[in-house]
Design a protein around this motif. Structure first.
Motif, PDB file in Angstrom:
ATOM      1  N   ARG A  91       0.832  -1.212   0.000  1.00 39.44           N
ATOM      2  CA  ARG A  91       0.000   0.000   0.000  1.00 39.44           C
ATOM      3  C   ARG A  91       0.859   1.252   0.000  1.00 39.44           C
ATOM      4  NH1 ARG A  91      -5.079  -1.255   4.163  1.00 39.44           N
ATOM      5  NH2 ARG A  91      -5.932  -3.005   2.955  1.00 39.44           N
ATOM      6  N   ARG A 143       1.995   1.841  -3.514  1.00 44.46           N
ATOM      7  CA  ARG A 143       0.920   2.391  -4.353  1.00 44.46           C
ATOM      8  C   ARG A 143       0.678   3.864  -4.060  1.00 44.46           C
ATOM      9  NH1 ARG A 143      -1.608  -2.699  -3.289  1.00 44.46           N
ATOM     10  NH2 ARG A 143      -3.026  -1.751  -1.748  1.00 44.46           N
ATOM     11  N   ARG A 144       0.960   4.277  -2.839  1.00 44.67           N
ATOM     12  CA  ARG A 144       0.790   5.692  -2.483  1.00 44.67           C
ATOM     13  C   ARG A 144       1.963   6.545  -2.952  1.00 44.67           C
ATOM     14  NH1 ARG A 144      -0.858   3.354   3.274  1.00 44.67           N
ATOM     15  NH2 ARG A 144      -3.154   3.412   3.126  1.00 44.67           N
TER      16      ARG A 144
END
Length: 440
Positions: A419, A422-423
């Motif tokens: 995550r 992805r950020r």
């Protein structure tokens, strides 16, 4: 019962307050006049959730008192608790000079039927020495018991009120009965009250802390190996933790333990082992692994910046050695900050409770931020060193905008690597592969 507690540090203040809350008449004694006057006004010198409210409540109820006068407090007491500091000496052993001074001071004022109880963490044999000193000073055999504390900073009130067990070391069964009555209000859920010899009780405290420290050092060493092998320590932790023989407690990888107990107690137990002409191989390894682990984040930063951090701005979230306390003793964050300053980096730090303690130690060597997000403005990296709940769910989009370089070095594994990638972050954690989602 009438109880006197010598020492208003972390253990003494929690002990006295909790005993007062169960209906006893408790007087806490300290030689520090400023601290005693502050406590009389309801000013608590440490941060411990729930403690301030209990001190104020029991003081107003007339059950909890504070004084610098040892004689007047000890003379009527049925039980006298010794909760003075036993800091680590230069050779790793416990410094008991304060304990010996207190024993000498209380001796002339003890009731003949008083029970003296050591609550401080003391080397095996301390109870016997206190017994001998009191016999020399008073001319009679005084009852001396050992009652080690098992309080976690940040959860001390619950630990005292709802103990896993209470351990007491006594020479006479009648003394065990007295202490059992004192603890009865806290043992309603059938938790065990364990009576043993004073030597066994003293040993129990050290062995418990040393074993917990061992679990932390073990999982950290395995986490470092996981990184090299391409594994994920969180998966491994789940794989072993569901084994009923192992469990999950204290198997969380991180940047090492700190605080006033584990480092000091492991070294003191090591010193005791050497004194008995035995080899403390495991204890030495536990301490050595932990000291190395405090440098894991600095190693990752060094590699990330190619060895040159001069002029870089590094944000640090978390200064206390653990959440829910303002205690910075042996905190991994301070080891990191010292290294960053030696490399010429600028440090901007945030902590919900420990800022003032760090400011007292480091002065203007670093910048202090009252808000976690303002700490990130223009930062070339963020290091997370304490797992405060405040840090678990930040606004990642705002973080990204504030930082000059969205690189996060997470010493407590608060976030999921995929995550974070992805950020758009470059994300380093403990025992898991590094991911880099920054735009090239």
């Amino acid at each position: 019962m009438k109880i006197a507690v010598i020492g208003t540090g972390y253990v003494g203040l929690v002990t006295g307050t909790c005993f007062a809350d169960s209906g006893n008449d408790v007087t806490c004694i300290d030689i520090n006049e400023a601290k005693i006057e502050g406590l009389k006004r309801g000013e608590i010198p440490i941060y411990e959730p729930g403690l301030s409210e209990l001190v104020i409540h029991n003081s107003e109820a007339g059950r909890l008192h504070f004084t610098t006068e040892t004689a007047s407090a000890v003379a009527p007491a049925e039980v006298v608790y010794l909760a003075v500091g036993t800091p680590q000496g230069d050779d790793g052993s416990a410094d008991l000079s304060a304990m010996w001074s207190v024993v000498k001071a209380i001796a002339p004022h003890l009731r003949e039927d008083a029970v003296v109880v050591t609550k401080s963490t003391v080397p095996v044999g301390t109870n016997a020495k206190i017994f001998g000193m009191l016999k020399e000073f008073t001319g009679r055999e005084c009852d001396v018991a050992s009652n080690p504390e098992f309080l976690k900073e940040g959860a001390a009130i619950d630990d005292f009120m709802k103990p896993d067990r209470v351990v007491v070391g006594v020479r006479r069964s009648e003394v065990g009965d007295t202490l059992h009555q004192l603890y009865k209000p806290f043992l309603r859920t059938e938790k065990p009250f364990l009576v043993m010899s004073p030597e066994s009780a003293e040993m129990t405290k050290y062995v418990a802390n040393a074993l917990l420290a061992t679990k932390i050092s073990f999982i950290n060493e395995m986490a470092n190996l996981c990184e090299k092998m391409g594994g994920d320590i969180n998966d491994v932790r789940r794989g072993i933790g569901h084994d009923s023989r192992i469990g999950f407690a204290f198997l969380f990888p991180g940047v090492g333990y700190g605080g006033s107990c584990f480092p000091k107690d492991v070294r003191a137990l090591e010193s005791m082992t050497v004194d008995k002409e035995l080899t403390p191989s495991m204890l030495r390894a536990v301490d050595e692994v932990n000291e190395r682990q405090k440098h894991v984040i600095s190693g990752k930063l060094d590699a990330h910046f190619g060895g040159d951090l001069s002029g870089k701005t590094i944000a640090v979230w978390g200064l206390a050695f653990k959440p829910r306390t303002d205690d910075i003793r042996e905190a991994p964050a301070l080891v990191l900050i010292d290294w960053l300053l030696s490399k010429g980096a600028k440090v901007v730090a945030h902590d919900p409770e420990a800022l003032e303690n760090v400011r007292a130690e480091l002065g203007d060597k670093i910048t202090y931020s009252e808000r976690r997000m303002s700490c990130l403005e223009g930062a070339d990296a963020l290091c997370i060193m304490t797992e405060w709940k405040d840090y678990h769910s930040p606004d990642f989009a705002e973080m990204y905008q504030l930082m000059a370089d969205p690189s996060v070095f997470d010493g407590r594994n608060l976030f999921e690597p995929e995550r974070m990638a992805r950020r758009g972050y470059c994300y380093h954690s403990i025992g898991r592969p590094m991911v880099d989602g920054r735009k090239k």
